[in-house]
Design a protein around this motif. Structure first.
Motif, mmCIF file in Angstrom:
data_model
loop_
_atom_site.group_PDB
_atom_site.id
_atom_site.type_symbol
_atom_site.label_atom_id
_atom_site.label_comp_id
_atom_site.label_asym_id
_atom_site.label_seq_id
_atom_site.Cartn_x
_atom_site.Cartn_y
_atom_site.Cartn_z
ATOM 1 N N VAL A 74 16.099 -0.577 -0.230
ATOM 2 C CA VAL A 74 15.353 -0.249 1.195
ATOM 3 C C VAL A 74 16.767 0.605 1.672
ATOM 4 N N ARG A 75 18.037 -0.165 0.516
ATOM 5 C CA ARG A 75 19.726 0.410 0.739
ATOM 6 C C ARG A 75 19.506 2.197 0.509
ATOM 7 N N GLY A 76 19.180 2.567 0.092
ATOM 8 C CA GLY A 76 19.339 4.198 -0.638
ATOM 9 C C GLY A 76 18.795 4.508 -2.295
ATOM 10 N N THR A 77 18.737 5.345 -2.252
ATOM 11 C CA THR A 77 18.855 5.741 -3.877
ATOM 12 C C THR A 77 19.896 6.081 -4.507
ATOM 13 N N ARG A 78 19.935 6.178 -5.877
ATOM 14 C CA ARG A 78 20.880 6.582 -6.715
ATOM 15 C C ARG A 78 20.270 6.828 -8.389
ATOM 16 N N THR A 79 20.909 7.479 -9.112
ATOM 17 C CA THR A 79 20.347 7.635 -9.913
ATOM 18 C C THR A 79 21.380 7.831 -11.265
ATOM 19 N N LEU A 80 20.998 7.114 -12.197
ATOM 20 C CA LEU A 80 22.068 6.849 -13.302
ATOM 21 C C LEU A 80 21.877 7.180 -14.823
ATOM 22 N N PRO A 81 22.684 8.110 -15.804
ATOM 23 C CA PRO A 81 22.062 8.325 -16.936
ATOM 24 C C PRO A 81 21.266 7.416 -17.459
ATOM 25 N N VAL A 82 19.908 7.661 -17.977
ATOM 26 C CA VAL A 82 19.301 6.636 -18.832
ATOM 27 C C VAL A 82 19.931 6.138 -20.023
ATOM 28 N N ALA A 133 0.955 -0.913 0.035
ATOM 29 C CA ALA A 133 -0.179 -0.412 -0.200
ATOM 30 C C ALA A 133 0.823 1.234 0.002
ATOM 31 N N SER A 134 1.956 1.291 -0.085
ATOM 32 C CA SER A 134 2.637 1.994 0.324
ATOM 33 C C SER A 134 4.591 1.576 -0.309
ATOM 34 N N TRP A 135 5.170 2.578 -0.689
ATOM 35 C CA TRP A 135 6.538 3.198 -1.372
ATOM 36 C C TRP A 135 7.087 2.422 -0.193
ATOM 37 N N SER A 136 7.331 2.648 0.973
ATOM 38 C CA SER A 136 8.453 1.669 1.874
ATOM 39 C C SER A 136 7.922 0.787 1.973
ATOM 40 N N GLU A 137 6.375 -0.323 1.718
ATOM 41 C CA GLU A 137 6.112 -1.567 1.629
ATOM 42 C C GLU A 137 6.610 -2.407 1.080
ATOM 43 N N ALA A 138 6.705 -1.742 -0.321
ATOM 44 C CA ALA A 138 7.032 -1.830 -1.615
ATOM 45 C C ALA A 138 8.396 -2.731 -1.706
ATOM 46 N N LEU A 139 9.342 -1.361 -1.168
ATOM 47 C CA LEU A 139 10.995 -2.281 -1.293
ATOM 48 C C LEU A 139 11.018 -2.940 -0.693
ATOM 49 N N GLU A 140 10.437 -3.019 0.729
ATOM 50 C CA GLU A 140 10.962 -3.781 1.431
ATOM 51 C C GLU A 140 9.932 -4.822 1.077
ATOM 52 N N ALA A 141 8.858 -5.576 0.278
ATOM 53 C CA ALA A 141 8.588 -6.548 -0.498
ATOM 54 C C ALA A 141 9.841 -6.916 -1.387
ATOM 55 N N LYS A 142 10.271 -6.040 -1.897
ATOM 56 C CA LYS A 142 11.776 -6.028 -3.097
ATOM 57 C C LYS A 142 12.415 -6.974 -2.427
ATOM 58 N N ALA A 143 12.630 -6.025 -1.187
ATOM 59 C CA ALA A 143 13.630 -7.194 -0.160
ATOM 60 C C ALA A 143 14.119 -8.165 0.026
ATOM 61 N N ASN A 144 12.728 -8.683 0.895
ATOM 62 C CA ASN A 144 12.240 -9.925 0.769
ATOM 63 C C ASN A 144 12.022 -11.150 -0.181
#
Length: 302
Positions: A137-145, A7-18
């Motif tokens: 869950v480890r953080g955010t990064r950006t890359l040139p496309v 239901a939230s972005w934090s939950e989505a990131l946790e789900a992807k980590a798990n």
């Protein structure tokens, strides 16, 4: 098959980590095709449609020009309606995607994550020098496309990362996109090309699709055209471009391609077509620059 619906972005990131092998799904315009034809059978689907943050965009004013942060869940129809003036190249490309129903469902983030060499959204993002925002869950990064794509349907995404947004500089000059397919809509492109003029800094951006294992820029063509426009002072006095300049630009774009033969077209045809698209889109963009007209209206199909 397990089905997760955070239901939230934090939950989505946790789900992807798990569940690092989980396949994200938003519009489903790519994932469901794979499932329906039994080309893919993921153990877990990660439904992101309830995450409101992904469907939002914002404008960040900066000294060198505003940058738009476009959430990965923004559908093509909203790119056209809400961002057509600010990101005209992307809006033109979005108009060529599928049917109205697909444009209402399909998302820019899904197009990126699928990483098809023929993805319609990729060339205008490369031409505009966009960046992809990746988060875990480890953080955010950006890359040139241009660095996000690592091979055919392969990306720089780590197993626990999701595409959260795209950062695209607001257009300061004309941008155009064109594609070739067996018909005008509802097709995977044989090849695509995008061009963006950046008059404030005197540079040119390009992007090619279905021309190599990954979407790419035609760097030599960019440098040639920018040099010609600067040397002739056409940025300040936008006279018509000589045919020799337009033709050479098309040749350099075609030279940058390393396409393959497949069911949609031969490598030889794609190389020829990219030169034609390059000349055509440059003509449209330069006419708009000379006349001071907007770029969002042209359909972009060849």
């Amino acid at each position: 098959m397990d089905f997760l619906r955070p239901a939230s972005w934090s939950e989505a990131l946790e789900a992807k980590a798990n569940h690092p092998d989980a396949t994200p799904i938003a519009g489903g315009t790519d994932v469901m095709v794979e499932l329906n034809f039994d080309r893919s059978r993921p153990g877990t689907l990660l439904d992101l449609t309830r995450v409101e943050r992904l469907a939002q965009w914002s404008r960040d004013p900066r000294p060198g020009g505003a940058v738009l942060r476009v959430g990965a869940g923004v559908p093509y129809s909203r790119l056209i309606e809400e961002l057509g003036t600010s990101l005209p190249g992307l809006a033109v490309a979005a108009r060529t995607v599928g049917s109205p129903q697909i444009r209402n469902r399909g998302t820019l983030g899904g197009n990126l994550a699928s990483a098809s060499p023929a993805g319609d959204g990729h060339p205008p993002l490369i031409a505009a020098e966009a960046e992809v925002e990746l988060e875990s869950v480890r953080g955010t990064r950006t890359l040139p496309v241009s660095e996000f794509f690592t091979g055919v349907k392969r990306t720089a995404l780590a197993a626990d990362e999701l595409v959260s947004a795209v950062h695209v500089p607001e257009a300061t000059g004309p941008q155009q996109f064109s594609k070739i397919g067996p018909r005008n809509a509802m097709v995977i492109a044989v090849c695509t090309f995008a061009v963006a003029l950046h008059p404030r800094r005197g540079t040119v951006g390009t992007g090619m699709g279905a021309a190599a294992p990954t979407p790419r820029a035609a760097t030599e063509a960019e440098e040639f055209l920018a040099g010609e426009l600067t040397e002739s002072r056409r940025w300040e006095r936008p006279d018509p471009l000589p045919e020799s300049v337009v033709g050479r630009f098309g040749e350099l774009v075609a030279r940058a391609a390393i396409p393959i033969d497949d069911v949609r077209g031969t490598a030889r045809y794609r190389t020829h077509a990219l030169g034609v698209l390059a000349r055509r889109t440059l003509g449209w963009a330069w006419d708009e620059y000379r006349n001071g007209t907007a770029t969002a209206g042209r359909q972009g199909c060849a």
